[in-house]
Design an enzyme around this catalytic site. Structure first.
Site, PDB file in Angstrom:
ATOM      1  N   SER A   5      30.758   5.411 -27.270  1.00 32.47           N
ATOM      2  CA  SER A   5      32.054   5.161 -27.904  1.00 32.47           C
ATOM      3  C   SER A   5      32.561   6.367 -28.695  1.00 32.47           C
ATOM      4  O   SER A   5      33.754   6.531 -28.871  1.00 32.47           O
ATOM      5  CB  SER A   5      31.973   3.934 -28.812  1.00 32.47           C
ATOM      6  OG  SER A   5      31.015   4.134 -29.825  1.00 32.47           O
ATOM      7  N   ASN A  17      35.092   9.795 -13.374  1.00 31.29           N
ATOM      8  CA  ASN A  17      35.059   8.724 -12.373  1.00 31.29           C
ATOM      9  C   ASN A  17      35.034   7.345 -13.020  1.00 31.29           C
ATOM     10  O   ASN A  17      34.759   6.357 -12.369  1.00 31.29           O
ATOM     11  CB  ASN A  17      33.876   8.885 -11.418  1.00 31.29           C
ATOM     12  CG  ASN A  17      32.542   8.714 -12.100  1.00 31.29           C
ATOM     13  OD1 ASN A  17      32.427   8.787 -13.312  1.00 31.29           O
ATOM     14  ND2 ASN A  17      31.501   8.487 -11.306  1.00 31.29           N
ATOM     15  N   ASP A  23      22.646   2.545  -8.057  1.00 31.11           N
ATOM     16  CA  ASP A  23      21.860   1.407  -7.577  1.00 31.11           C
ATOM     17  C   ASP A  23      20.413   1.820  -7.323  1.00 31.11           C
ATOM     18  O   ASP A  23      20.029   2.965  -7.525  1.00 31.11           O
ATOM     19  CB  ASP A  23      22.503   0.772  -6.338  1.00 31.11           C
ATOM     20  CG  ASP A  23      22.563   1.706  -5.147  1.00 31.11           C
ATOM     21  OD1 ASP A  23      21.661   2.562  -4.995  1.00 31.11           O
ATOM     22  OD2 ASP A  23      23.504   1.574  -4.344  1.00 31.11           O
ATOM     23  N   TYR A  26      18.801   5.127  -5.585  1.00 33.66           N
ATOM     24  CA  TYR A  26      18.634   6.435  -6.219  1.00 33.66           C
ATOM     25  C   TYR A  26      17.251   6.480  -6.864  1.00 33.66           C
ATOM     26  O   TYR A  26      17.106   6.371  -8.084  1.00 33.66           O
ATOM     27  CB  TYR A  26      19.715   6.672  -7.281  1.00 33.66           C
ATOM     28  CG  TYR A  26      21.066   6.946  -6.698  1.00 33.66           C
ATOM     29  CD1 TYR A  26      21.470   8.246  -6.424  1.00 33.66           C
ATOM     30  CD2 TYR A  26      21.948   5.917  -6.413  1.00 33.66           C
ATOM     31  CE1 TYR A  26      22.717   8.503  -5.885  1.00 33.66           C
ATOM     32  CE2 TYR A  26      23.199   6.157  -5.873  1.00 33.66           C
ATOM     33  CZ  TYR A  26      23.571   7.454  -5.618  1.00 33.66           C
ATOM     34  OH  TYR A  26      24.801   7.700  -5.091  1.00 33.66           O
ATOM     35  N   PHE A  34      24.388  11.596 -12.626  1.00 29.47           N
ATOM     36  CA  PHE A  34      25.388  12.524 -13.144  1.00 29.47           C
ATOM     37  C   PHE A  34      26.393  11.812 -14.037  1.00 29.47           C
ATOM     38  O   PHE A  34      26.666  10.627 -13.861  1.00 29.47           O
ATOM     39  CB  PHE A  34      26.143  13.193 -11.994  1.00 29.47           C
ATOM     40  CG  PHE A  34      25.308  14.146 -11.201  1.00 29.47           C
ATOM     41  CD1 PHE A  34      25.135  15.451 -11.622  1.00 29.47           C
ATOM     42  CD2 PHE A  34      24.680  13.744 -10.039  1.00 29.47           C
ATOM     43  CE1 PHE A  34      24.356  16.334 -10.893  1.00 29.47           C
ATOM     44  CE2 PHE A  34      23.902  14.609  -9.306  1.00 29.47           C
ATOM     45  CZ  PHE A  34      23.739  15.914  -9.735  1.00 29.47           C
TER      46      PHE A  34
END
Length: 85
Positions: A5, A17, A23, A26, A34
């Site tokens: 925050s 993004n 998920d 990886y 990243f």
């Protein structure tokens, strides 16, 4: 993966993004997570600066959807509203 925050206030960066979904696939030795960021002002980020966070969740259970003609709940005032009139 989402920003903390205080990330924009302290570092002047925003995540490009909006939210990174990582998920269970990886999981290789060379996989990396990243946090793509855009600097909105000159800034320095040092090792161990906390700029993002992640939460580990279970897979969502299977859902069933029901079509209805009316929701029968109180209105909150629309998208982005606190309901204050």
């Amino acid at each position: 993966m989402i920003p903390r925050s205080s990330t924009f206030k302290n570092f002047g960066i925003i995540q490009t993004n909006h939210m990174g979904l990582i998920d269970e696939s990886y999981c290789g030795d060379n996989d990396q997570w990243f946090f793509p960021a855009l600097a909105m002002r000159d800034t320095e980020i040092h090792i161990n600066d906390r700029i993002c966070q992640f939460r580990i969740l279970e897979h969502q259970p299977e859902l069933e959807f029901y079509e209805v003609t009316k929701l029968n709940h109180a209105n909150r005032g629309g998208h982005g509203s606190t309901g204050i009139k």
